[in-house]
Design an enzyme around this catalytic site. Structure first.
Site, PDB file in Angstrom:
ATOM      1  N   ASN A   8      20.181  41.152  22.163  1.00  0.00           N
ATOM      2  CA  ASN A   8      19.904  40.593  21.133  1.00  0.00           C
ATOM      3  C   ASN A   8      18.907  39.173  21.271  1.00  0.00           C
ATOM      4  OD1 ASN A   8      19.892  39.331  18.481  1.00  0.00           O
ATOM      5  ND2 ASN A   8      22.051  38.570  18.773  1.00  0.00           N
ATOM      6  N   LYS A  10      17.669  37.114  19.285  1.00  0.00           N
ATOM      7  CA  LYS A  10      17.849  36.196  18.276  1.00  0.00           C
ATOM      8  C   LYS A  10      16.455  35.623  17.968  1.00  0.00           C
ATOM      9  CE  LYS A  10      22.403  35.322  20.144  1.00  0.00           C
ATOM     10  NZ  LYS A  10      23.612  34.481  20.327  1.00  0.00           N
ATOM     11  N   HIS A  91      25.735  39.953  12.359  1.00  0.00           N
ATOM     12  CA  HIS A  91      26.238  39.108  13.540  1.00  0.00           C
ATOM     13  C   HIS A  91      26.937  37.807  13.107  1.00  0.00           C
ATOM     14  CE1 HIS A  91      25.418  36.436  17.039  1.00  0.00           C
ATOM     15  NE2 HIS A  91      25.131  37.687  17.620  1.00  0.00           N
ATOM     16  N   GLU A  93      26.697  34.911  13.844  1.00  0.00           N
ATOM     17  CA  GLU A  93      25.545  33.798  13.373  1.00  0.00           C
ATOM     18  C   GLU A  93      25.113  33.883  12.174  1.00  0.00           C
ATOM     19  OE1 GLU A  93      23.042  33.877  16.793  1.00  0.00           O
ATOM     20  OE2 GLU A  93      24.422  33.265  17.980  1.00  0.00           O
ATOM     21  N   GLU A 161      32.898  40.994  18.892  1.00  0.00           N
ATOM     22  CA  GLU A 161      32.079  39.589  19.589  1.00  0.00           C
ATOM     23  C   GLU A 161      32.900  38.369  19.028  1.00  0.00           C
ATOM     24  OE1 GLU A 161      27.604  40.115  20.349  1.00  0.00           O
ATOM     25  OE2 GLU A 161      27.841  39.555  18.274  1.00  0.00           O
ATOM     26  N   GLY A 167      27.361  32.640  23.525  1.00  0.00           N
ATOM     27  CA  GLY A 167      26.565  31.801  24.126  1.00  0.00           C
ATOM     28  C   GLY A 167      27.123  30.667  24.776  1.00  0.00           C
ATOM     29  N   SER A 206      28.784  36.217  25.814  1.00  0.00           N
ATOM     30  CA  SER A 206      28.673  35.905  27.219  1.00  0.00           C
ATOM     31  C   SER A 206      28.680  36.950  28.310  1.00  0.00           C
ATOM     32  CB  SER A 206      29.623  34.682  27.631  1.00  0.00           C
ATOM     33  OG  SER A 206      29.168  33.554  26.896  1.00  0.00           O
TER      34      SER A 206
END
Ligand code: PEP
Length: 248
Positions: A8, A10, A91, A93, A161, A167, A206
């Protein structure tokens, strides 16, 4: 079950990075026992897909409707038209910054399916929710409400996730990933019967060359969704190698 390793990117990447996507595709071809894809910015999909017809290029979202007055949005048919074969939906985010609800995500997954895209639906708890002992409740609730009624392992995968692992360089304990993936599997089997055993459950947060072997050995971890470590072929390769060596 074949492992599925998905990158991904992003909001990273311009035409200057097309060579890195090509390097990833070349490297991925050396691991034919592993399914892989890279989900890149919409602006790069057409060029990457045209240059790499053997490799699976994906998007990172799509709109729930086919067309219309939705400034700045990308329809599933547009991703397909550009050459995408898969898209990430929901996702964390986007759940957080774009306030996407489970119902929004379900609609997007349905729209993507109608256009023939493969779909990766993301679920995951925040640190606050985990600390409050609510991780299972949150994730299973997201799963219940984000998956379309006609979901099938032929086109849909799920990425667990934990938001606090994305991250950050932190990953959950092995037992927590094991517990969550088992619970996700149980819900899928309860809802979809035997076919529930066939959905690929990816872990994301991660994952890197150092921890991939451990994570991919956990029961019901059928692959990974990888952010930072998918940005270069050099960092992505050890994850593909770990998947290839995982023996499933
Ligand atoms: C992600 O964005 O889905 C992700 C897992 O990112 P990272 O690997 O960088 O934690």
């Amino acid at each position: 079950m074949r492992k599925y390793i998905v990158g991904n990117w992003k909001m990273n990447g311009t035409s200057a990075d097309l060579h890195e996507i090509a390097a990833i595709a070349t490297m991925a071809a050396a691991y034919p026992s592993v399914d892989s894809a890279i989900c890149i910015p919409a602006t790069l999909i057409e060029r990457a897909a045209a240059a790499l017809p053997e490799f699976s290029i994906g998007g990172q979202d799509c709109h729930a409707t086919a067309s219309g007055a939705h400034t700045g949005c990308v329809a599933a048919a547009m991703l397909v038209d550009a050459g995408a074969r898969v898209t990430i939906i929901g996702h964390s985010e986007r759940r957080a910054a774009q306030h996407e609800t489970d119902a929004d995500i379900r609609g997007k997954a349905e729209a993507a399916r109608i256009e023939g895209l493969n779909v990766i639906v993301c679920v995951g708890e925040t640190l606050q929710e985990r600390d409050a002992g609510r991780a299972l409740e949150i994730v299973l609730g997201q799963l219940q409400h984000s998956l379309p009624a006609n979901s099938s392992a032929d086109w849909l995968s799920i990425a667990y996730e934990p938001v606090w692992a994305i991250g950050t360089g932190r990953i959950p304990e092995e037992k927590d990933v094991r517990e969550m993936h088992a619970a996700i599997r149980e819900q899928l089997v309860g809802r979809f019967g035997e076919t529930g055993k066939k959905f690929r459950l990816l872990y994301g947060g991660s994952m890197n060359g150092e921890n991939a072997t451990m994570l991919l050995a956990i029961p019901d971890v059928d692959g990974g969704l990888i952010g930072g470590a998918s940005l270069s072929a050099a960092k992505f390769e050890p994850i593909l190698a770990a998947a290839a060596n995982s023996g499933e």
